[in-house]
Design an enzyme around this catalytic site. Structure first.
Site, PDB file in Angstrom:
ATOM      1  N   LYS A  72      -8.185  73.717 129.144  1.00  0.00           N
ATOM      2  CA  LYS A  72      -8.592  72.318 128.933  1.00  0.00           C
ATOM      3  C   LYS A  72      -7.463  71.410 129.415  1.00  0.00           C
ATOM      4  O   LYS A  72      -6.280  71.673 129.111  1.00  0.00           O
ATOM      5  CB  LYS A  72      -8.886  72.099 127.440  1.00  0.00           C
ATOM      6  CG  LYS A  72      -9.406  70.709 127.103  1.00  0.00           C
ATOM      7  CD  LYS A  72      -9.736  70.585 125.606  1.00  0.00           C
ATOM      8  CE  LYS A  72     -10.321  69.218 125.265  1.00  0.00           C
ATOM      9  NZ  LYS A  72     -10.637  69.090 123.826  1.00  0.00           N
ATOM     10  N   SER A 150     -15.417  67.239 122.897  1.00  0.00           N
ATOM     11  CA  SER A 150     -14.739  66.841 124.119  1.00  0.00           C
ATOM     12  C   SER A 150     -14.472  68.011 125.076  1.00  0.00           C
ATOM     13  O   SER A 150     -14.260  67.785 126.263  1.00  0.00           O
ATOM     14  CB  SER A 150     -13.404  66.171 123.763  1.00  0.00           C
ATOM     15  OG  SER A 150     -12.542  67.083 123.108  1.00  0.00           O
ATOM     16  N   SER A 174     -14.731  69.438 118.584  1.00  0.00           N
ATOM     17  CA  SER A 174     -14.710  69.568 120.045  1.00  0.00           C
ATOM     18  C   SER A 174     -14.656  70.991 120.585  1.00  0.00           C
ATOM     19  O   SER A 174     -14.771  71.181 121.795  1.00  0.00           O
ATOM     20  CB  SER A 174     -13.537  68.785 120.623  1.00  0.00           C
ATOM     21  OG  SER A 174     -13.900  67.436 120.706  1.00  0.00           O
TER      22      SER A 174
HETATM   23  N1  GLN Z   1     -16.638  63.950 118.716  1.00  0.00           N
HETATM   24  C1  GLN Z   1     -15.448  63.810 117.939  1.00  0.00           C
HETATM   25  C2  GLN Z   1     -14.677  62.582 118.352  1.00  0.00           C
HETATM   26  O1  GLN Z   1     -15.050  61.975 119.301  1.00  0.00           O
HETATM   27  C3  GLN Z   1     -14.617  65.042 117.995  1.00  0.00           C
HETATM   28  C4  GLN Z   1     -13.692  65.092 119.123  1.00  0.00           C
HETATM   29  C5  GLN Z   1     -12.731  66.248 119.032  1.00  0.00           C
HETATM   30  O2  GLN Z   1     -12.885  67.166 118.257  1.00  0.00           O
HETATM   31  N2  GLN Z   1     -11.689  66.153 119.849  1.00  0.00           N
HETATM   32  O3  GLN Z   1     -13.696  62.229 117.761  1.00  0.00           O
END
Ligand code: GLN
Length: 484
Positions: A72, A150, A174
């Site tokens: 990532k 994400s 995410s």
């Molecule tokens: N969808 C969540 C957010 O936007 C989780 C994102 C994540 O776990 N990095 O904060």
């Protein structure tokens, strides 16, 4: 079987038996990426020569010797551009390597390149990326679905057979949400299990690195190399790293599985409800006992998360000032304040700007007590709910997401609706506990549906045992339409 269809465990066996080589594995994946990635936009940085060189040097006797992985693009990689999906980092090339990726490299893994993500890991669709959206490999012809976010690039690459596994991070879901949307497995370990050093920070008290792969056992093999105490991260836990892969073979007989009533709200999608019941049946058949549990503060989790996470983000992102590195914007004759304003306005996308505004607001004098302090109190209560639940169960089974993957074009353009995606995943981050997501079946539309197992802090082994038992029953061998 094609080399790109192997599991990590299978590739290890083939490598050690001399049936393939690290170079052949790397070349097969690079060829698959060349063919399929233009359609998916999962990889955003490739370094073919570097990959081949690492493969030539890889030693299959090492734990992950010769295993090709995607990273990532939020893990700093020495000498390789790291963007966190943001224009503000631009073409930042870190002079150092994150602890997690350094550990993977030391274990012999071969990096294929960097994977797409939502900007600073904020989002549920991977559409908030300077690199453009990543496409879900399960998308039907003519209708692009999101891979989740994400870590959308990580999930898409693993599902599409562009990598045997990938690194990811989970601040509010995410790892688990994109894993569910793309039909792969992924684990958010206990907070502190993996070092955060060298990972671009979003919300430091919630961020945790973890692996994604096509099987539960493969996640166990990866996590074993990623985890461990790191003196460079004061929040990394000084606890032993168990043999997670061995735990996959453990019996689940007698384990008590909690079913939280609060996770079955009025109007839960019947498909999700059915796959959840199916998952409980599999565990019952494997000898586990199903018990009801209550997590009464769940209803406050979204509100709590969307105060705590933006508050920490606004503080973490204050460092991007256009002075030290990354993007710089200043009109002729502008002053220092102009430099900050112009660089940050041009460098941050809309969702990141929204969170900085929310975070700054809830931390400001006069509002701190009303929002931030209250959110901290609720966070403690959410954690306590789980502590209570562990008295009557050893793990919890719940859906990973409220729906299957959706198309961005058909979604309302409303941030609060988008935040609802995280309703089942964020409690684990707020409580710091581990969560394992795995594919459990296909929806009527032919899209994967995922479930998640939650466990006690540092008891990932229980999740690996339960996840493996469910995986055996689920027999999820479907392959997406867009794949190598
Ligand atoms: N969808 C969540 C957010 O936007 C989780 C994102 C994540 O776990 N990095 O904060």
């Amino acid at each position: 079987m094609s080399l790109t269809d192997l599991t990590i465990a299978g590739a290890q066996r083939a490598l050690r038996a001399g049936e393939t080589t690290p170079l052949a594995l790397a070349e097969a994946h690079l060829a698959a990426i060349e063919r399929v990635n233009p359609r998916l936009n999962a990889f955003v940085t490739l370094h073919g020569e570097r990959t081949l060189e690492a493969a030539r040097a890889a030693d299959p006797r090492l734990p992950l010797g010769g295993i090709p992985l995607g990273l990532k693009d939020i893990f700093c990689t020495e000498g390789v551009r790291t963007t966190a999906g943001s224009r503000i980092l631009g073409n930042f090339v870190p002079p150092y390597e994150s602890t997690v990726t350094a550990k993977l490299r030391a274990a012999g893994a071969v990096s294929l390149g960097k994977l797409n993500l939502d900007e600073f890991a904020m989002g549920s669709t991977n559409a908030n990326s300077m690199h453009g959206p990543c496409v879900n490999p399960w998308s039907p012809a003519g209708r692009d679905l999101v891979p989740g976010g994400s870590s959308g690039g990580s999930a898409a690459a693993v599902a599409a057979r562009l990598a045997l596994g990938a690194t990811a991070t989970d601040t509010g879901g995410s790892i688990r949400q994109p894993a569910a949307f793309c039909g792969v497995a992924g684990i958010k370990p206990t907070y502190g299990r993996c070092s955060r050093w060298g990972i671009v920070a979003y919300a430091s008290s919630l961020d945790q690195a973890g692996p994604m792969a096509r099987t539960v056992e493969d996640c166990a093999l990866l996590l074993h190399e990623m985890a461990g105490h790191d003196p460079k991260d004061s929040t990394s836990a000084d606890v032993a790293v168990p043999d997670f892969a061995a735990a996959c073979a453990r019996s689940v007989k007698g384990l008590r599985i909690g079913v939280p009533g609060e996770y079955r709200p009025e109007g839960l999608s019947p498909e999700i409800a059915a796959v959840w019941d199916q998952g409980l049946d599999w565990l019952r058949e494997a000898g586990a006992e199903i018990v009801p549990v209550s997590l009464p503060h769940t209803k406050h989790a979204l509100a709590t998360y969307y105060i705590v996470a933006p508050a920490e983000a606004s503080s973490n992102l204050a460092r991007y000032d256009g002075v030290r590195f990354g993007l710089r914007k200043l009109h002729q004759g502008g002053n220092l304040n102009d430099l900050y304003e112009e660089s940050r306005a041009a460098g941050f996308g809309q969702e990141v700007q929204r969170r900085i505004l929310i975070g700054t607001y809830v931390l400001s004098a006069g509002y701190y007590d009303a929002y931030y302090l209250k959110a901290q109190k609720l966070r403690a209560l959410i954690r306590r709910d789980f502590d209570e639940a562990w008295r009557s169960c050893d793990a919890i089974l719940a859906p990973a997401t409220p729906t299957a993957a959706f198309s961005l074009a058909e979604q309302p353009d409303d941030p609060v609706t988008m935040y609802l995606n995280d309703v089942f995943t964020i409690t684990a981050n707020l409580a710091g506990i581990p969560g394992l997501a795995l594919p459990a079946g296909l929806a009527a539309a032919g899209l994967p549906l995922g479930l998640q197992l939650l466990g006690r802090p540092f008891e990932e082994e229980t999740l690996f045992a339960l996840g493996s038992a469910m995986e055996k029953a689920a027999k999820f061998t479907h392959k997406p339409g867009i794949a190598a």
